[in-house]
Enzyme design. Structure first.
Site, PDB file in Angstrom:
ATOM      1  N   ARG A   1      -5.831  -8.399 -10.321  1.00 29.71           N
ATOM      2  CA  ARG A   1      -6.406  -9.719 -10.609  1.00 29.71           C
ATOM      3  C   ARG A   1      -7.880  -9.550 -10.964  1.00 29.71           C
ATOM      4  NH1 ARG A   1      -9.522  -9.695  -6.013  1.00 29.71           N
ATOM      5  NH2 ARG A   1      -8.489  -8.866  -4.179  1.00 29.71           N
TER       6      ARG A   1
ATOM      7  N   LYS B   1       0.828  -1.215   0.000  1.00 28.67           N
ATOM      8  CA  LYS B   1       0.000   0.000   0.000  1.00 28.67           C
ATOM      9  C   LYS B   1       0.861   1.263   0.000  1.00 28.67           C
ATOM     10  CE  LYS B   1      -3.949  -1.944   2.573  1.00 28.67           C
ATOM     11  NZ  LYS B   1      -4.882  -2.406   1.562  1.00 28.67           N
TER      12      LYS B   1
ATOM     13  N   GLU C   1      -4.148   6.971   7.279  1.00 24.12           N
ATOM     14  CA  GLU C   1      -5.058   7.721   6.412  1.00 24.12           C
ATOM     15  C   GLU C   1      -6.049   8.479   7.261  1.00 24.12           C
ATOM     16  OE1 GLU C   1      -7.158   5.189   3.704  1.00 24.12           O
ATOM     17  OE2 GLU C   1      -5.331   4.607   2.637  1.00 24.12           O
TER      18      GLU C   1
HETATM   19  P1  ADP Z   1      -7.799  -4.156   2.586  1.00 23.91           P
HETATM   20  O1  ADP Z   1      -6.729  -4.160   1.546  1.00 23.91           O
HETATM   21  O2  ADP Z   1      -7.343  -4.697   3.911  1.00 23.91           O
HETATM   22  O3  ADP Z   1      -9.083  -4.753   2.119  1.00 23.91           O
HETATM   23  P2  ADP Z   1      -8.584  -1.451   1.929  1.00 23.91           P
HETATM   24  O4  ADP Z   1      -7.564  -0.386   1.942  1.00 23.91           O
HETATM   25  O5  ADP Z   1      -8.973  -2.025   0.610  1.00 23.91           O
HETATM   26  O6  ADP Z   1      -8.087  -2.618   2.908  1.00 23.91           O
HETATM   27  O7  ADP Z   1      -9.884  -0.954   2.688  1.00 23.91           O
HETATM   28  C1  ADP Z   1     -10.950  -1.831   2.960  1.00 23.91           C
HETATM   29  C2  ADP Z   1     -12.182  -1.046   3.381  1.00 23.91           C
HETATM   30  O8  ADP Z   1     -11.914  -0.252   4.526  1.00 23.91           O
HETATM   31  C3  ADP Z   1     -12.687  -0.063   2.364  1.00 23.91           C
HETATM   32  O9  ADP Z   1     -13.510  -0.655   1.398  1.00 23.91           O
HETATM   33  C4  ADP Z   1     -13.458   0.917   3.242  1.00 23.91           C
HETATM   34  O10 ADP Z   1     -14.709   0.397   3.583  1.00 23.91           O
HETATM   35  C5  ADP Z   1     -12.627   0.959   4.497  1.00 23.91           C
HETATM   36  N1  ADP Z   1     -11.674   2.089   4.438  1.00 23.91           N
HETATM   37  C6  ADP Z   1     -10.458   2.089   3.854  1.00 23.91           C
HETATM   38  N2  ADP Z   1      -9.851   3.279   3.973  1.00 23.91           N
HETATM   39  C7  ADP Z   1     -10.703   4.077   4.641  1.00 23.91           C
HETATM   40  C8  ADP Z   1     -10.654   5.454   5.089  1.00 23.91           C
HETATM   41  N3  ADP Z   1      -9.594   6.225   4.876  1.00 23.91           N
HETATM   42  N4  ADP Z   1     -11.719   5.934   5.761  1.00 23.91           N
HETATM   43  C9  ADP Z   1     -12.791   5.159   6.021  1.00 23.91           C
HETATM   44  N5  ADP Z   1     -12.898   3.873   5.630  1.00 23.91           N
HETATM   45  C10 ADP Z   1     -11.860   3.327   4.952  1.00 23.91           C
END
Ligand code: ADP
Length: 656
Positions: A297, A116, A200
């Protein structure tokens, strides 16, 4: 075009990939673990190779085992599906080194997006908007705490190597930061062997909107619109749809262009998904959007994109992997209608979505208009504990969102799925919820509506209990109430056998914590049950329309429309008389767990009375008193584990 394809995956995605390969005339090779010998994906393939024991690390994640299966079966290409090895750059490289085509992007592209922090650095350079945050190399707690303060609380800590929501922590105040950081790091280290984190700004009303992109080896790169995956539970997608409700055409074009820019910056080839988080608190689907990550993917939820565009994305992947150009240009790709997907899991919403396992004793899929079922499970199959308990993806398409939702809700209500507990009713409730129907969604939706979506478990009503009793009588070949004039009724088919009347039966049914001990009597008028809390006996007639009863071991599953109720049929074990000579000790006939101790020291018991219930091999077993007597001692309580042969309690016989 590739002539043969090994699918390095299992379940619905393996079956779905094979379906397309078969249509394109490609020979398919399945790989499977020992737990999957009888699985649908194995039966579907032209050939199948066992690659190891059930543990994923020793089979589906074992690169050497997969590659040697590919070589031995002379597969030209490998499709990794999603999960398992699909985002493993080392695997993509190993395929290439073995002269086998990896159906996916280059190892470099996987690496660029796999972390990330690195991905954000690259996207920042490409001018892609990012959530305010920190993704630097300095990982000292002091630096991170300072960065969190600068971002402003609430802040979200994410594992840099993360996925599946693991290692994520919301921090609302500076005082909580250090503790949350420590725990996020511990989880990240355990899950990914890497404890680096990024920070974040935490958005309070986020929507998860992602864009499907596709590149080929000729420099073409297109997007196939967005998917809204805001219905999540613990950061995991539950219901996904395309297009995103409420998104304007201008925003659609803008987010698509940014997704393409992101993919272009790493020369992306194949199917990919650029995930954005949208601040829905400020403008719904058109609120500010920020890059979150890119998945290199095929995505679980790709079918909704297929249904609104009419393209088969697996076919696109195979064409691109074969060196062909993309089948369509950006201008040719248009949206038609709306599609929604729901993930049907073996899990128990009433018990905090605890994964369930077991055999599907009855399964019948709906076939409504616009409905598609992607599954790797057949009637009679077992959901294994080793893997993700996904039973199926149920997808519906319609000319508009309302129709698609109605069709999916109809499919959810019509399917017959009996066996392990599932989230079927939960999904149906979500699809029918007025806020969801109105498109008023963000990632908090499920959490905020949990009470409405997961109604409290009700104890079995009389109709449920009488259905179970009627089933038990039937199973034993005991005739029920013959209804006069109904000579063809199956209940009339006594095969010449008549019970000695009056006849009696005693049945014990357990409903969670409750236990019903029920006497059944047939005095010549047919069978009647003496139900608890009912003054008059209830006649046991044929099952009403729409009611079915199924047996899974000692569990009776009473199905009434979309409702299912599980009752344990408690079967008294052969009276345990081991140890009696030594003064009436009762021993555990098998290792298990004590569900309930019904008696305490000093209690009088009669011969045959249930004194304790053990749970072993997923069934409940009643331990009954071998003789009249008094309980001298009880050695175990509810929740205790007992070894086989352990003395459970001691009885002093009345005649001692
Ligand atoms: P992972 O790779 O572990 O699945 P992600 O970065 O894809 O994590 O985030 C998964 C979920 O977490 C997102 O779909 C959203 O619902 C929530 N999320 C991610 N970042 C944020 C943020 N900055 N603020 C609020 N919710 C977030």
């Amino acid at each position: 075009m590739i002539s043969s394809l090994l699918i390095a995956n299992r379940g619905e995605i393996a079956v779905r990939i094979m379906r397309t390969a078969r249509r394109l005339g490609i020979r398919t090779v399945a790989v499977y673990s020992e737990a999957d010998v009888g699985a649908l994906h194995v039966a579907t393939a032209d050939e199948a190779v066992c690659i190891g024991p059930s543990a994923p690390a020793e089979s589906y994640l074992d690169i050497d085992a997969v590659l040697s299966a590919a070589r031995n079966s002379r597969a030209a290409a490998i499709h990794p599906g999603y999960g398992f090895l699909s985002e493993n750059a080392g695997f993509a490289e190993a395929c290439q080194d073995s002269g086998i085509i990896f159906v996916g992007p280059t190892a470099d592209a996987i690496r660029a997006m796999g972390d990330k922090a690195a991905a954000k650095t690259a996207m920042e350079r490409a001018g892609v908007p990012l959530v305010p945050g920190y993704h630097g190399n300095d990982q000292s707690p002091k630096k991170l705490a300072g960065a969190a303060k600068k971002i402003g609380f609430p802040v979200l800590i994410k594992a840099s190597a993360g996925g599946g929501g693991r290692g994520m922590r919301i921090v609302r105040t500076a005082a909580e930061f250090t503790e949350a950081l420590d725990s996020a790091r511990r989880e990240a280290q355990g899950a990914f062997g890497d404890d680096r984190v990024i920070l974040e700004k935490y958005l309070e009303r986020p929507r998860h909107i992602e864009v499907q992109v596709f590149g080929d080896t000729h420099g073409n790169l297109v997007h196939l619109f967005e998917r809204d995956c805001s219905l999540q539970r613990r950061y995991q997608k539950v219901i996904e749809e395309a297009p995103a409700p409420g998104m304007s055409e201008a925003r659609r074009a803008a987010i698509g262009a940014v997704a393409i820019a992101a993919a272009k910056s790493i020369d992306y080839v194949g199917a990919g998904t650029v995930e954005f988080i949208v601040d829905a608190g400020e403008g719904g689907a058109d609120g500010p959007f920020y890059f979150m990550e890119m998945n290199t993917r095929l995505q679980v939820e790709h079918p909704v994109t297929e249904m609104i565009t009419g393209y088969d994305l697996v076919e696109w992947q195979l064409r691109v992997a074969s060196g062909e150009p993309l089948p369509a240009s950006q201008g040719e790709i248009v949206q038609d209608g709306h599609a929604v997907e729901a993930r049907l899991y073996a899990e128990d919403p009433a018990r905090d979505f605890l994964p369930a396992a077991g055999r599907l004793v009855h399964l019948s899929w709906p076939d409504g208009e616009g409905v598609r079922i992607d599954t790797g499970i057949r009637d009679g199959d077992t959901i294994a504990v080793e893997y993700d308990p996904l039973i199926a993806k149920v997808i519906a398409h319609g000319p508009d969102r309302k129709t698609a939702l109605r069709r999916l809700h109809g499919a959810m209500s019509d399917m017959e799925l009996v066996g392990p507990v599932t989230n079927q009713a939960f999904l149906a409730a979500a699809l029918d919820h007025p806020d969801f129907v109105a498109g008023d969604i963000d990632t908090n939706f499920i959490g905020e509506h949990l009470v409405a979506l997961v109604p409290p478990v009700q104890p079995a009503d009389d109709a449920t209990i009488t259905a179970a009793l009627a089933f038990l009588l039937d199973e034993r070949g005991v005739t029920r109430t013959p209804s006069a004039g109904d000579a063809n009724s199956p209940w009339q088919a006594t095969d010449g056998w008549r019970p000695n009347l009056p006849a009696r039966e005693h049945v014990i049914l357990r409903d969670g914590e409750l236990e019903f001990a029920i006497d059944l009597v047939n005095g010549g008028e047919g069978w009647q049950a003496n139900l608890p809390d009912r003054a008059d006996p209830v006649p046991l007639g044929p099952l009403p329309d729409g009611v079915g009863v199924y047996r899974d071991g000692h569990t009776l599953i009473v199905v009434n429309g979309a409702r299912q109720h599980r009752l344990a049929h408690v079967v008294p074990l052969a009276e345990v008389d081991r140890g009696e000579g030594a003064g009436g000790g009762l021993t555990a006939p098998m290792p298990g767990k004590v569900v309930q101790a019904m008696v305490a020291a000093g209690d009088k018991v009669v011969r045959g009375q249930t004194v304790m219930i053990l749970e072993a091999m997923k069934m409940e077993h009643a331990i009954s008193a071998p003789a009249d007597g008094t309980v001298a001692d009880v050695y175990f309580a509810a929740g205790d584990q007992v070894d086989e042969g352990a003395e459970l309690l001691r009885l002093a016989k009345d005649d001692d």
